[in-house]
Design an enzyme around this catalytic site. Structure first.
Site, PDB file in Angstrom:
ATOM      1  N   CYS A 126       0.828  -1.210   0.000  1.00 16.50           N
ATOM      2  CA  CYS A 126       0.000   0.000   0.000  1.00 16.50           C
ATOM      3  C   CYS A 126       0.860   1.258   0.000  1.00 16.50           C
ATOM      4  O   CYS A 126       0.466   2.289  -0.536  1.00 16.50           O
ATOM      5  CB  CYS A 126      -0.944   0.012   1.198  1.00 16.50           C
ATOM      6  SG  CYS A 126      -2.258  -1.211   1.080  1.00 16.50           S
ATOM      7  N   CYS A 132      13.424   5.233  -6.914  1.00 14.92           N
ATOM      8  CA  CYS A 132      11.980   5.075  -6.694  1.00 14.92           C
ATOM      9  C   CYS A 132      11.645   5.789  -5.392  1.00 14.92           C
ATOM     10  O   CYS A 132      12.246   6.814  -5.070  1.00 14.92           O
ATOM     11  CB  CYS A 132      11.588   3.598  -6.675  1.00 14.92           C
ATOM     12  SG  CYS A 132      12.360   2.652  -5.341  1.00 14.92           S
TER      13      CYS A 132
END
Lengths: 393, 91
Positions: free
Chosen positions: A197, A351
């Site tokens: 998530c 990232c």
């Protein structure tokens, strides 16, 4: 298949309790007997996060007599979009403490136990043994397999839920009466294949949809009413607004609860079982990881580099490293990213935190970009060390 | 045989966001082959390098997990719904 009640009834309800739980008591299926069982019940919620928040609030309100909460984390502002048991003034406070305080406020008639510690192979058996039923609200595969294994070894039922973006799943695993989590998913996905998530996001209210199913099932098991979600997997799609259920069979070959189990005690290391990053990625990043500070100095020195952000477009929109080009990880997995990379520049991948870029680095190096590197800690590290004025997420 | 295939959120990048797509095939194997032809790359997310269904992905034909039926040879009668359910760990 209905099951007998998990818990014996308490001797009596006090006058205060009768008043508080009257809307339960007048339901014939619950009644005094059911409410007394809830009073006698000991339920542990693993994690006071997205699923744990609504689960704890409703378990408390329902009058579960002893409610345990285990969480090692502290409340972060980015939790408040969905972790409704915590409030603004709880930011920075241990989640177990904050959750316990909310539980006490909702229902002072029950006992709450805050386990402000990380659940490990060292303590899981001893902690679980004190409870009748476990509600799993954790956020990673390693802990989920550990929770499953401990619950099966102790013969405890556990109510499982899992969420991602708009999708939720829920089931009850109880090896004595049906399948366990390993029957449903024998092996965890390799790291990088299934986003968390934190990487992929989650609709806040989805937590309530799935957390409430978990509480519903916990109450049914404790009081012995209805048809428990044993041997079925509920699948919820919030965008289409439908619930479907599929059968979950007990796997006779299950390594834990099958006919010839090979796992007869906890694994030594669940992180290793699930892998933090894949072996390829671990090899790729060795000697090819730079810090955000190094990246900044390369940029300032005008080095011939090509900075690629492998996150998703909406993450890039929230915050990005100046000069970084967006090529999402999916394009590395399907190979289409490679033709976008210049041959005459050093490739620098990043990232959010460094896991996805590690996976992409393995692909890029395999394709011949041998001097490619990735930024350890990702954009979060950049924000922390280079530009704290940028928003974090 | 015309069937419908439910696509989980994490694989919808392959189907242009579609949650359900049409499929063809008499067995699950044929349906997945056609699916990968229609949406290149999706097959590799469901099947491993040896062509078996990945252990953290469950595929249901109707309500039945094909691991407890005939795996990829499970028949896919016309009109049946096929669901692809990957493990997710969020909480």
């Amino acid at each position: 298949m209905s099951l007998p009640p998990l818990v014996e009834p308490a001797a009596e309800l006090t006058v205060d309790e009768v008043r508080r739980y009257s809307r339960h008591l007048i339901i014939p299926d619950v009644g005094m007997a059911g409410q007394k069982r809830l009073k006698n019940a000991k339920v542990l919620c693993v994690g006071a996060g997205g699923l744990g928040s609504p689960a704890l609030l409703y378990l408390a309100a329902a009058g579960v007599g002893t409610l345990g909460v285990i969480d090692f984390d502290v409340v972060d502002e980015s939790n408040l979009q969905r972790q409704v048991i915590h409030g603004q003034s709880d930011v920075g406070r241990p989640k177990a403490e904050s959750a316990a305080a909310s539980v006490r406020e909702i229902n002072p008639l029950i006992d709450v136990v805050a386990h402000n510690e990380i659940l490990t192979t060292e303590n899981v058996m001893e902690i679980f043994a004190r409870y009748d039923l476990i509600v799993d609200g954790t956020d990673n595969f390693a802990t989920r397999y550990m929770v499953n294994d401990a619950a099966v070894l102790l013969g405890k039922p556990y109510v499982w839920g899992s969420i991602y973006r708009f999708d939720g799943q829920a089931s009850v695993f109880w090896a004595e009466h049906g399948p366990c989590y390993r029957c449903l998913y024998p092996e965890p996905p390799p790291p990088g294949m299934v986003p968390s998530c934190a990487e992929g996001g989650v609709l806040g209210v989805l937590c309530a949809s799935i957390g409430s199913i978990q509480v519903n099932e916990a109450i049914k098991l404790l009081t012995g009413i209805g048809e428990p979600l044993v041997g079925r997997l509920m699948i919820y799609d919030a965008l289409e607004m439908n619930y479907r259920s599929v059968k979950v069979r007990k796997d006779p070959e299950c390594v834990l609860c099958g006919k010839n189990p090979t796992v007869t005690e906890l694994l030594e290391d669940y992180e290793a079982f699930c892998g933090a990053v894949s072996a390829e990625a671990a090899e790729a990043v060795s000697g090819s990881t730079i810090t955000a500070t190094e990246l900044k100095s390369w940029q300032d020195a005008g080095e011939n580099i090509y900075v690629v952000d492998v996150r998703e477009p909406n993450e890039y929109e929230i915050v990005s490293i100046p000069g970084a080009v967006l090529i999402p990880k999916g394009e590395f997995l399907n190979g289409s990213a490679l033709e976008k990379l210049p041959q005459d520049k050093k490739i620098v991948l990043h990232c959010k935190s460094g896991v996805r870029s590690a996976e992409c680095l393995a692909i890029v190096k395999n394709a011949g970009f041998s001097d490619a590197v990735h930024v350890g800690g990702g954009v979060l590290s950049w924000i922390k060390t280079i530009d704290p004025s940028l928003p974090t997420y | 045989m015309s069937v419908s295939v439910r696509i989980p959120t994490i694989l919808r990048t392959y189907t242009n966001g579609s949650a359900e797509v049409g499929g063809e095939g008499a067995t699950l194997r044929e349906v997945l082959q056609k699916l990968d032809a229609d949406f290149p790359g999706i097959g590799a997310r469901i099947l491993d390098e040896t062509g078996k269904i990945r252990r953290f992905v469950n595929v249901y034909v109707g309500e039945e997990d094909v691991r407890f039926a005939d795996n990829l040879d499970t028949p896919t009668p016309s009109g049946v719904q096929i669901s692809i359910i990957p493990a997710v760990a969020g909480g």
